[in-house]
Design a protein around this motif. Structure first.
Motif, PDB file in Angstrom:
ATOM      1  N   ALA A  48       0.798  -1.200  -0.668  1.00  0.00           N
ATOM      2  CA  ALA A  48      -0.153  -0.247  -0.061  1.00  0.00           C
ATOM      3  C   ALA A  48       0.379   1.542   0.032  1.00  0.00           C
ATOM      4  CB  ALA A  48      -0.979  -0.471   0.839  1.00  0.00           C
ATOM      5  N   THR A  49       2.227   0.701   0.734  1.00  0.00           N
ATOM      6  CA  THR A  49       3.075   2.569   0.869  1.00  0.00           C
ATOM      7  C   THR A  49       3.344   2.861  -0.748  1.00  0.00           C
ATOM      8  OG1 THR A  49       3.502   1.620   3.111  1.00  0.00           O
ATOM      9  CG2 THR A  49       4.912   3.197   1.611  1.00  0.00           C
ATOM     10  N   VAL A  50       4.521   1.179  -1.320  1.00  0.00           N
ATOM     11  CA  VAL A  50       4.849   1.867  -2.253  1.00  0.00           C
ATOM     12  C   VAL A  50       3.331   2.532  -3.686  1.00  0.00           C
ATOM     13  CG1 VAL A  50       5.474   0.844  -4.697  1.00  0.00           C
ATOM     14  CG2 VAL A  50       5.851  -0.200  -2.264  1.00  0.00           C
ATOM     15  N   VAL A  51       2.340   1.386  -3.736  1.00  0.00           N
ATOM     16  CA  VAL A  51       1.374   2.160  -4.776  1.00  0.00           C
ATOM     17  C   VAL A  51       0.752   3.925  -3.510  1.00  0.00           C
ATOM     18  CG1 VAL A  51      -1.658   1.350  -5.227  1.00  0.00           C
ATOM     19  CG2 VAL A  51       0.206  -0.752  -4.788  1.00  0.00           C
ATOM     20  N   THR A  52       0.695   3.753  -2.926  1.00  0.00           N
ATOM     21  CA  THR A  52       0.108   5.318  -2.880  1.00  0.00           C
ATOM     22  C   THR A  52       1.028   6.795  -2.864  1.00  0.00           C
ATOM     23  OG1 THR A  52       0.396   4.916  -0.246  1.00  0.00           O
ATOM     24  CG2 THR A  52      -1.652   4.320  -1.781  1.00  0.00           C
ATOM     25  N   GLN A  53       2.457   6.211  -3.052  1.00  0.00           N
ATOM     26  CA  GLN A  53       4.035   6.825  -2.516  1.00  0.00           C
ATOM     27  C   GLN A  53       3.505   8.036  -4.373  1.00  0.00           C
ATOM     28  OE1 GLN A  53       6.075   7.273  -4.621  1.00  0.00           O
ATOM     29  NE2 GLN A  53       5.693   5.293  -5.709  1.00  0.00           N
ATOM     30  N   ASP A  54       2.375   7.865  -5.202  1.00  0.00           N
ATOM     31  CA  ASP A  54       2.892   9.045  -5.758  1.00  0.00           C
ATOM     32  C   ASP A  54       1.766   9.186  -6.706  1.00  0.00           C
ATOM     33  OD1 ASP A  54       2.895   6.691  -7.096  1.00  0.00           O
ATOM     34  OD2 ASP A  54       4.520   7.143  -8.938  1.00  0.00           O
ATOM     35  N   ALA A  55       0.335   8.527  -6.323  1.00  0.00           N
ATOM     36  CA  ALA A  55      -0.641   7.542  -6.869  1.00  0.00           C
ATOM     37  C   ALA A  55      -1.617   9.366  -6.681  1.00  0.00           C
ATOM     38  CB  ALA A  55      -1.697   6.879  -7.058  1.00  0.00           C
ATOM     39  N   ALA A  56      -2.104  10.119  -5.808  1.00  0.00           N
ATOM     40  CA  ALA A  56      -2.712  11.050  -5.467  1.00  0.00           C
ATOM     41  C   ALA A  56      -2.025  11.964  -6.664  1.00  0.00           C
ATOM     42  CB  ALA A  56      -1.750  11.448  -4.265  1.00  0.00           C
ATOM     43  N   ALA A  57      -0.539  12.626  -7.354  1.00  0.00           N
ATOM     44  CA  ALA A  57      -0.457  13.440  -8.191  1.00  0.00           C
ATOM     45  C   ALA A  57      -0.802  13.328  -9.431  1.00  0.00           C
ATOM     46  CB  ALA A  57       0.994  13.490  -7.741  1.00  0.00           C
ATOM     47  N   PHE A  58      -1.580  12.023  -9.342  1.00  0.00           N
ATOM     48  CA  PHE A  58      -1.840  11.622 -10.612  1.00  0.00           C
ATOM     49  C   PHE A  58      -3.287  11.300 -10.830  1.00  0.00           C
ATOM     50  CE2 PHE A  58       2.572   9.980 -10.631  1.00  0.00           C
ATOM     51  CZ  PHE A  58       3.189  10.905 -11.847  1.00  0.00           C
ATOM     52  N   ALA A  59      -4.017  10.798  -9.487  1.00  0.00           N
ATOM     53  CA  ALA A  59      -5.339  10.098 -10.162  1.00  0.00           C
ATOM     54  C   ALA A  59      -5.755  11.564  -8.935  1.00  0.00           C
ATOM     55  CB  ALA A  59      -5.488   8.928  -9.445  1.00  0.00           C
ATOM     56  N   GLY A  60      -5.773  11.293  -7.747  1.00  0.00           N
ATOM     57  CA  GLY A  60      -6.301  12.577  -7.528  1.00  0.00           C
ATOM     58  C   GLY A  60      -6.018  11.526  -5.536  1.00  0.00           C
ATOM     59  N   LYS A  61      -6.469  12.297  -4.399  1.00  0.00           N
ATOM     60  CA  LYS A  61      -6.662  11.391  -2.987  1.00  0.00           C
ATOM     61  C   LYS A  61      -7.566  10.795  -2.694  1.00  0.00           C
ATOM     62  CE  LYS A  61      -4.379  15.060  -0.288  1.00  0.00           C
ATOM     63  NZ  LYS A  61      -4.748  16.185   0.368  1.00  0.00           N
ATOM     64  N   GLY A  62      -8.499  10.230  -3.311  1.00  0.00           N
ATOM     65  CA  GLY A  62      -9.398  10.023  -3.459  1.00  0.00           C
ATOM     66  C   GLY A  62      -9.362   8.148  -3.991  1.00  0.00           C
TER      67      GLY A  62
END
Length: 269
Positions: A48-62
């Protein structure tokens, strides 16, 4: 034709019967299975840490939260399908104690062994991830440190409530996985509630046994002084209230509630 799932009443009875394992299972076997659960939750947490480390910048926090919860569910899938002793899921042993199948002393002994084993497994897994040097630099390390610090800075009451909400869903996941009769059904039963609790921001004591030590190890290695992030804060400000909340959520809203609805009339008097 065999049914694809158990009814809620049948599921409660199965959970009560499963709880009788504490009568014959050795303490060493329980401890080894609890170590495995610590490892398995760690696998889901690090992913979960690996997947979320940059996901918000591209897809949003939700969407990032949804993705993190989705991959974190791997941990409970491994616990349920492969077999392990997870402290939060073992809140459901309360149903067996309420029904007189095990004693309250046996319940507390199981909880004590399992939470120590879960902690040892989680710390060992955190050490393995640290020694892998996969996260020494970059956004993943920063995400891990930031996650750990945020968890240690929660007010006691907030951490308690988030713990209640978390294990309400975790125990419902175990309840549904018990009702499912095949592996795919058990995996789906694990996925939805676990995804929901992670995406919602609730607090899981065993996951935090991995998240916070990992952040502490990385901060120390990188020479970072992070306000509020310390081993004392880990145990005092997060693990204590979250564990109490997890117990309340699993025991009251799942174990007791479904035992009362479906089995109390049959309980020994």
């Amino acid at each position: 034709m065999e049914k694809m799932y158990l009814t809620p009443a049948e599921t409660v009875r199965t959970i009560v019967d499963n709880g009788k394992r504490v009568l014959t299972q050795s303490r060493l076997r329980t401890f080894v299975l609890s170590l495995l659960a610590g490892f398995y939750i760690g696998f889901g947490a690090q992913l979960a840490t690996v997947v979320t480390q940059d996901a918000a910048a591209f897809a949003g926090k939700g969407v990032a939260a949804l993705l993190g919860g989705s991959v974190f569910s791997l941990g409970l899938m491994l616990v349920v399908v492969c077999g392990a002793e997870l402290f939060t899921g073992n809140s459901l042993l309360t149903s067996s104690a309420l029904h007189g199948e095990i004693t309250w002393g046996q319940l507390l002994e199981n909880w004590g062994i399992v939470i120590v084993g879960n902690l040892a497994g989680s710390l060992f897994f955190a050490a393995l991830m640290f020694e892998s040097q996969l996260w020494m630099n970059g956004a993943v390390a920063e995400t891990a440190i930031r996650t750990a610090a945020a968890k240690c800075q929660l007010p006691f009451g907030v951490a308690l409530v988030r713990g209640i909400l978390c294990n309400w869903l975790v125990c419902l996941a175990v309840f549904m996985a018990t009702a499912a009769r095949d592996v795919s059904g058990k995996m789906l039963a694990c996925y939805a509630p676990i995804m929901a609790f992670v995406a919602s921001g609730f607090e899981h004591s065993i996951a935090n046994m991995y998240f916070i030590p990992t952040g502490l190890l990385l901060a120390g290695k990188l020479g970072r002084e992070v306000p509020g992030l310390s081993w004392g804060a880990f145990f005092r400000d997060n693990l204590l209230p979250v564990t109490l909340g997890n117990i309340l959520g699993g025991v009251l809203f799942v174990a007791f509630a479904y035992w009362y609805v479906h089995l109390k009339v049959d309980a020994p008097r």
